[in-house]
Each structure stands twice: as C-alpha cells, then as structure tokens.
Design a protein around this motif. Structure first.
Motif, PDB file in Angstrom:
ATOM      1  N   VAL A 188      41.264  55.153  41.255  1.00 27.65           N
ATOM      2  CA  VAL A 188      40.425  55.099  42.456  1.00 27.65           C
ATOM      3  C   VAL A 188      40.740  53.845  43.268  1.00 27.65           C
ATOM      4  N   VAL A 189      40.864  52.696  42.595  1.00 22.55           N
ATOM      5  CA  VAL A 189      41.201  51.450  43.285  1.00 22.55           C
ATOM      6  C   VAL A 189      42.563  51.574  43.971  1.00 22.55           C
ATOM      7  N   ASP A 190      43.555  52.052  43.229  1.00 30.35           N
ATOM      8  CA  ASP A 190      44.914  52.208  43.746  1.00 30.35           C
ATOM      9  C   ASP A 190      44.931  53.083  44.999  1.00 30.35           C
ATOM     10  N   ALA A 245      48.934  48.320  46.697  1.00 27.95           N
ATOM     11  CA  ALA A 245      47.812  48.979  46.027  1.00 27.95           C
ATOM     12  C   ALA A 245      47.972  48.934  44.509  1.00 27.95           C
ATOM     13  N   ILE A 246      49.186  49.133  44.039  1.00 25.31           N
ATOM     14  CA  ILE A 246      49.444  49.094  42.598  1.00 25.31           C
ATOM     15  C   ILE A 246      49.187  47.686  42.055  1.00 25.31           C
ATOM     16  N   ILE A 247      49.573  46.665  42.802  1.00 23.56           N
ATOM     17  CA  ILE A 247      49.350  45.286  42.357  1.00 23.56           C
ATOM     18  C   ILE A 247      47.857  44.992  42.234  1.00 23.56           C
ATOM     19  N   VAL A 248      47.076  45.397  43.228  1.00 22.59           N
ATOM     20  CA  VAL A 248      45.620  45.194  43.177  1.00 22.59           C
ATOM     21  C   VAL A 248      45.033  45.939  41.969  1.00 22.59           C
ATOM     22  N   ALA A 249      45.434  47.188  41.796  1.00 21.01           N
ATOM     23  CA  ALA A 249      44.940  47.987  40.668  1.00 21.01           C
ATOM     24  C   ALA A 249      45.378  47.389  39.329  1.00 21.01           C
ATOM     25  N   THR A 250      46.552  46.790  39.292  1.00 16.50           N
ATOM     26  CA  THR A 250      47.057  46.179  38.056  1.00 16.50           C
ATOM     27  C   THR A 250      46.210  44.980  37.650  1.00 16.50           C
ATOM     28  N   ILE A 251      45.781  44.198  38.609  1.00 15.64           N
ATOM     29  CA  ILE A 251      44.909  43.052  38.307  1.00 15.64           C
ATOM     30  C   ILE A 251      43.584  43.552  37.719  1.00 15.64           C
ATOM     31  N   VAL A 252      43.013  44.576  38.338  1.00 14.29           N
ATOM     32  CA  VAL A 252      41.787  45.183  37.811  1.00 14.29           C
ATOM     33  C   VAL A 252      42.042  45.724  36.405  1.00 14.29           C
ATOM     34  N   SER A 253      43.182  46.367  36.219  1.00 13.91           N
ATOM     35  CA  SER A 253      43.548  46.939  34.930  1.00 13.91           C
ATOM     36  C   SER A 253      43.642  45.872  33.842  1.00 13.91           C
ATOM     37  N   TYR A 254      44.238  44.723  34.160  1.00 15.62           N
ATOM     38  CA  TYR A 254      44.364  43.664  33.156  1.00 15.62           C
ATOM     39  C   TYR A 254      42.992  43.227  32.663  1.00 15.62           C
ATOM     40  N   VAL A 255      42.100  42.973  33.594  1.00 19.04           N
ATOM     41  CA  VAL A 255      40.772  42.495  33.211  1.00 19.04           C
ATOM     42  C   VAL A 255      40.056  43.547  32.355  1.00 19.04           C
TER      43      VAL A 255
END
Length: 169
Positions: free
Chosen positions: A34-36, A59-69
């Motif tokens: 959804v974020v991506d 978009a993938i970079i933003v989603a990746t940061i969310v994913s890490y957390v």
C-alpha cells in the motif's frame, strides 16, 4: 496476533503458528504494498509523470524503510543478534538488489514491449504498469527478500544464541 489465533480452529492455528514468520512477513508486505503504490501513483501522476521508473524506485525506497522497521520489530524480532548498523546495512543492500528485481518487469513492459502512450491507450499503459511493477515485480522481489532476510539479515542461529543467553541470565 495471539488474540486472532485464539479464535482460529485448531487445525488452522497449528499451520499459522508453524509459519508465523511467513505470515507476519506477508502482513508487512501487504502494508508496504500500500505504501509503495500510494507513493508511486502520487509521484507518477504528478511531479514524475514522465519518469514512471524513477517514481517506482523512489516508492520502493520509502516502502523499504517502512519494511525494515516492521520486519525488525515484528516479523523477525526473535532472530538476528547483529549490531543494528550491520543488520541495517545488510537489510538495505539486499533490499537494493530487490529493487532491481522489482523494476525488471516494469522496464520490460515499458521499454521492451513498448506498453506506453502513444503506442497503447492510457488505460493499457496503467494496467501494464500495475501488473508489471506492482504485481509481478513485487512478488518476485518479495520471494527474494524473504529468502535473503532469513539467510543473511536475520539468521536464526544468531537469534538462537541471543535467546540462549537470555535464558541463562
């Protein structure tokens, strides 16, 4: 998660418990999906209209940061044991490789198959972008990430050592 499991039939509950990490990883994946897509469409339908691949990469970079957390604090919280900066570096290197995996179907769709305006209608272009970038690319990247995260970023043997140390104290 425990309250959901208590309302689940026993036969299903045992499967969910056995595959708990995969289930949690899937929920994180759904959230980052959804974020991506939210960020991608916001960018590609506004400031990066002429650069859909760049918009997707951001978009993938933003989603990746969310994913890490979310993965660090929830999906794989009992694994790992590395210093945070080392673990984060591995996570982002693998995620960077996954960005490439994710972008390949979109690149093929847009520039290999020429599924872009004026060669096709706007509806066909957007459908092809969604299928190639958000479905095929994301699924390929998700399989790669799950395997690589379990193997290198959050290996169970490190988590087991940490659990053993905690039990000894």
């Amino acid at each position: 998660m425990e309250s959901v499991l208590s309302h689940t039939p026993e036969s299903v509950r045992s499967v969910l418990i056995k595959h708990r990490e995969l289930l949690k990883f899937g929920i994180v994946g759904g959230t980052t999906f959804v974020v991506d897509n939210g960020v991608w469409y916001l960018l590609k339908l506004s400031v990066l209209e002429d650069k859909p691949t760049t918009a997707k990469a951001i978009a993938i970079i933003v989603a990746t940061i969310v994913s890490y957390v979310l993965n660090r604090e929830w999906s794989f919280r009992t694994r790992g044991g590395r210093e945070r900066h080392h673990e984060a570096a591995l996570f982002f290197v693998i995620s960077g490789l996954a960005v490439v995996v994710n972008l390949i179907p979109l690149l093929v769709s847009r520039y290999g198959l020429h599924l872009e305006v004026p060669n096709v209608s706007r509806l066909v272009q957007e459908t092809a972008d969604f299928l190639s970038g958000s479905i095929i690319g994301m699924l390929l990247a998700m399989v790669f990430r799950f395997w690589a995260f379990k193997k290198w970023v959050f290996p169970d043997e490190l988590g087991q050592r940490r659990r053993d140390l905690t039990l000894r104290r």
